[in-house]
Design an enzyme around this catalytic site. Structure first.
Site, PDB file in Angstrom:
ATOM      1  N   GLU A 287       0.819  -1.216   0.000  1.00  0.00           N
ATOM      2  CA  GLU A 287       0.000   0.000   0.000  1.00  0.00           C
ATOM      3  C   GLU A 287       0.846   1.255   0.000  1.00  0.00           C
ATOM      4  OE1 GLU A 287      -4.408  -0.816   1.936  1.00  0.00           O
ATOM      5  OE2 GLU A 287      -3.026   0.425   3.057  1.00  0.00           O
ATOM      6  N   HIS A 308       8.222 -26.426  -0.430  1.00  0.00           N
ATOM      7  CA  HIS A 308       7.542 -27.545  -1.093  1.00  0.00           C
ATOM      8  C   HIS A 308       6.414 -27.060  -1.992  1.00  0.00           C
ATOM      9  CE1 HIS A 308       9.692 -30.564   1.391  1.00  0.00           C
ATOM     10  NE2 HIS A 308       9.818 -29.495   2.165  1.00  0.00           N
ATOM     11  N   LYS A 422     -14.157  -0.304  -4.143  1.00  0.00           N
ATOM     12  CA  LYS A 422     -15.265   0.036  -3.228  1.00  0.00           C
ATOM     13  C   LYS A 422     -16.375   0.731  -3.996  1.00  0.00           C
ATOM     14  CE  LYS A 422     -12.323   0.827   0.782  1.00  0.00           C
ATOM     15  NZ  LYS A 422     -11.752   1.843   1.649  1.00  0.00           N
TER      16      LYS A 422
HETATM   17  O1  PA5 Z   1      -3.647   1.166   5.876  1.00  0.00           O
HETATM   18  C1  PA5 Z   1      -4.761   1.559   5.638  1.00  0.00           C
HETATM   19  O2  PA5 Z   1      -5.064   2.753   5.669  1.00  0.00           O
HETATM   20  C2  PA5 Z   1      -5.888   0.594   5.331  1.00  0.00           C
HETATM   21  O3  PA5 Z   1      -5.449  -0.708   5.202  1.00  0.00           O
HETATM   22  C3  PA5 Z   1      -6.917   0.623   6.462  1.00  0.00           C
HETATM   23  O4  PA5 Z   1      -6.299   0.279   7.655  1.00  0.00           O
HETATM   24  C4  PA5 Z   1      -8.081  -0.302   6.159  1.00  0.00           C
HETATM   25  O5  PA5 Z   1      -8.646  -0.012   4.927  1.00  0.00           O
HETATM   26  C5  PA5 Z   1      -9.126  -0.184   7.244  1.00  0.00           C
HETATM   27  O6  PA5 Z   1      -9.571   1.131   7.323  1.00  0.00           O
HETATM   28  P1  PA5 Z   1     -10.358   1.654   8.579  1.00  0.00           P
HETATM   29  O7  PA5 Z   1      -9.490   1.558   9.761  1.00  0.00           O
HETATM   30  O8  PA5 Z   1     -10.712   3.068   8.241  1.00  0.00           O
HETATM   31  O9  PA5 Z   1     -11.577   0.783   8.730  1.00  0.00           O
END
Ligand code: PA5
Length: 449
Positions: A287, A308, A422
């Site tokens: 990310e 494996h 989303k």
């Molecule tokens: O790193 C990030 O920002 C995302 O992975 C969020 O943690 C994830 O989408 C969950 O979001 P939230 O904490 O707003 O529910």
């Protein structure tokens, strides 16, 4: 490049040598040095999300309310359900799995929900909770994420039916934004206890906030030692000398290998208890770096299990990857191979050796084999898997990804790409406000609008 020896983490880069020449390493060193100064001066993209840098030291000062809540949950609950996704659960799961026995220790069991959309999992979880004393920690920074919100709706109703509204509310703790989001509204309306996620900390950097620390404390882990390890690593990561700064070394290697066409990094742990550390690492690096058409693709394996399965590809497949081993040099607990008189299974040559020793030779043999097969590999070596070294390891990865991101000239602290699916999902589920997109998608799918 020199290998460094220090207390918490050691990087061994020996098996990258023939793949990287001095000019390539020197250029990467310059880029990482520049990235360090951007990070230190807080002058780079996403600099309003640098709260993670000081979290471990701040956390040590503010632990008491969190500890009190964790103690109460431990005393009153057989199970804690952690509801969250991505950065809102992976850090806790990484630390808990790394530091608690795989078959439990008789304390409060921590289980997870809301990290996917699978009804059969949730049904099975509800059955598992029957007859047990249950608490819930629902975690969402935005307070609007669909997966945990859906699971929490089901779990909240179950808690209310099981305990009645008052006791259910007492057994639910929300970790979310101070003001914004649906979870904040629900928590305020229902009177849940809550912990706040700071504005300047992104989800995947939140393990040292209550997001990670509350479930970790409920699991009975020494939270102070975890934070102290991270604080010690912070000091090392501030060092301008690459020889004594493991994050500098790791970021430099990644940068140099990426620029030599090694676009995939495989993090290869030799410890099943670190599986969720590698999952957390995948999110952190994927990310943070994967944007603007750039970035290493983070993949992970757990050995020797995956030798494996994925071992064949790594040894012999397309040469576009490099490997980073994750290995603990001594084991917390071990077993010695017993001798057998008739040696029917032919294993007496290992009698008297510990499993840790066998595992270590497997790691060394793999590193040499993959190197010979054309895969550069480095190793991140921990003296042992304990609270301090795991805290140090997570902080080391956070610093490395910030440096790597700045060296790639991207913003390591945003994640614009995660919104696309989303929007489509909401449109297909007929969420109000998505009518136009729904029409476009149904045309694309050849369905009736
Ligand atoms: O790193 C990030 O920002 C995302 O992975 C969020 O943690 C994830 O989408 C969950 O979001 P939230 O904490 O707003 O529910």
């Amino acid at each position: 490049m020199n290998d460094s020896t220090n207390e918490l983490i050691r990087i061994d880069a020996e098996n990258t040598r023939p793949f990287l020449d001095e000019p390539a390493l020197a250029a990467s060193q310059d880029r990482i040095r520049e990235a360090m100064s951007v990070l230190r001066n807080r002058s780079g993209a996403g600099n309003d999300f640098l709260g993670w840098i000081d979290l471990p030291a701040e956390g040590l000062e503010r632990l008491q309310p969190l500890r009190d809540t964790a103690e109460e949950i431990r005393a009153e609950s057989d199970v804690l359900v952690v509801v969250g996704i991505g950065g809102s659960y992976l850090g806790a799961r990484a630390v808990i799995d790394a530091l608690t026995p795989p078959f439990g220790d008789g304390g409060t069991e921590v289980v997870y929900a809301g990290n996917h959309i699978d009804g059969s999992y949730l049904q099975s979880l509800l059955r598992h909770l029957e007859g047990k004393r249950v608490s819930i920690n629902v975690i969402s920074k935005s307070g609007t994420t669909t997966e945990p919100a859906l699971a929490f709706r089901v779990l909240r109703q179950w808690m209310q039916e099981r305990y009645g509204p008052g006791e259910a509310a007492r057994r639910i703790v929300a970790t979310t934004d101070a003001e914004k989001g649906a979870l904040r509204s629900v928590a305020d309306e229902e009177g849940y206890r809550s912990f706040v996620i700071p504005d300047d900390v992104g989800g995947r950097f939140s393990v040292f906030t209550p997001v990670g620390l509350l479930p970790i404390a409920v699991a009975g882990i020494d939270v102070s030692a975890l934070l102290e390890g991270a604080v010690a690593m912070r000091d090392q990561c501030a060092d301008a000398d690459p020889a004594t700064n493991p994050a500098f070394q790791y970021a430099m290697l990644r940068d140099a290998l990426y620029r030599r066409g090694r676009y995939i990094e495989v993090l290869a742990s030799f410890h099943p208890e670190l599986h969720y550390v590698t999952e957390w690492w995948k999110q952190l690096f994927g990310e943070s770096e994967g944007k603007d058409g750039k970035g290493l693709f983070p993949a992970a394996v757990t050995n020797t299990t995956d030798l494996h399965s994925m071992g064949q590809y790594i040894q012999d497949g397309r040469r576009m990857l490099f490997e980073t081993f994750l290995f603990a040099e001594s084991a917390r607990e071990d077993i010695v191979v017993p001798e057998e008189q008739d040696d029917a299974d032919g294993l007496n040559y290992l009698a008297g050796h510990s499993f840790a020793e066998v595992n270590r030779q497997a790691m060394r043999g793999t590193a040499l084999a993959h190197h010979a097969g054309g895969v550069p590999n480095a190793a991140i070596l921990l003296p042992e898997i304990n609270a301090a070294t795991v805290g140090a390891l997570l902080y080391f990865f956070e610093t490395t990804v910030a440096l790597s991101g700045y060296a790639l000239e991207i913003n390591p602290f945003n994640q614009p790409g995660v919104e696309e699916y989303k929007r489509n999902m909401f449109a297909l589920l007929r969420k109000p406000g998505y009518e136009e997109l729904r029409q476009k998608l149904t045309r694309q799918l050849g369905e009736e609008g």
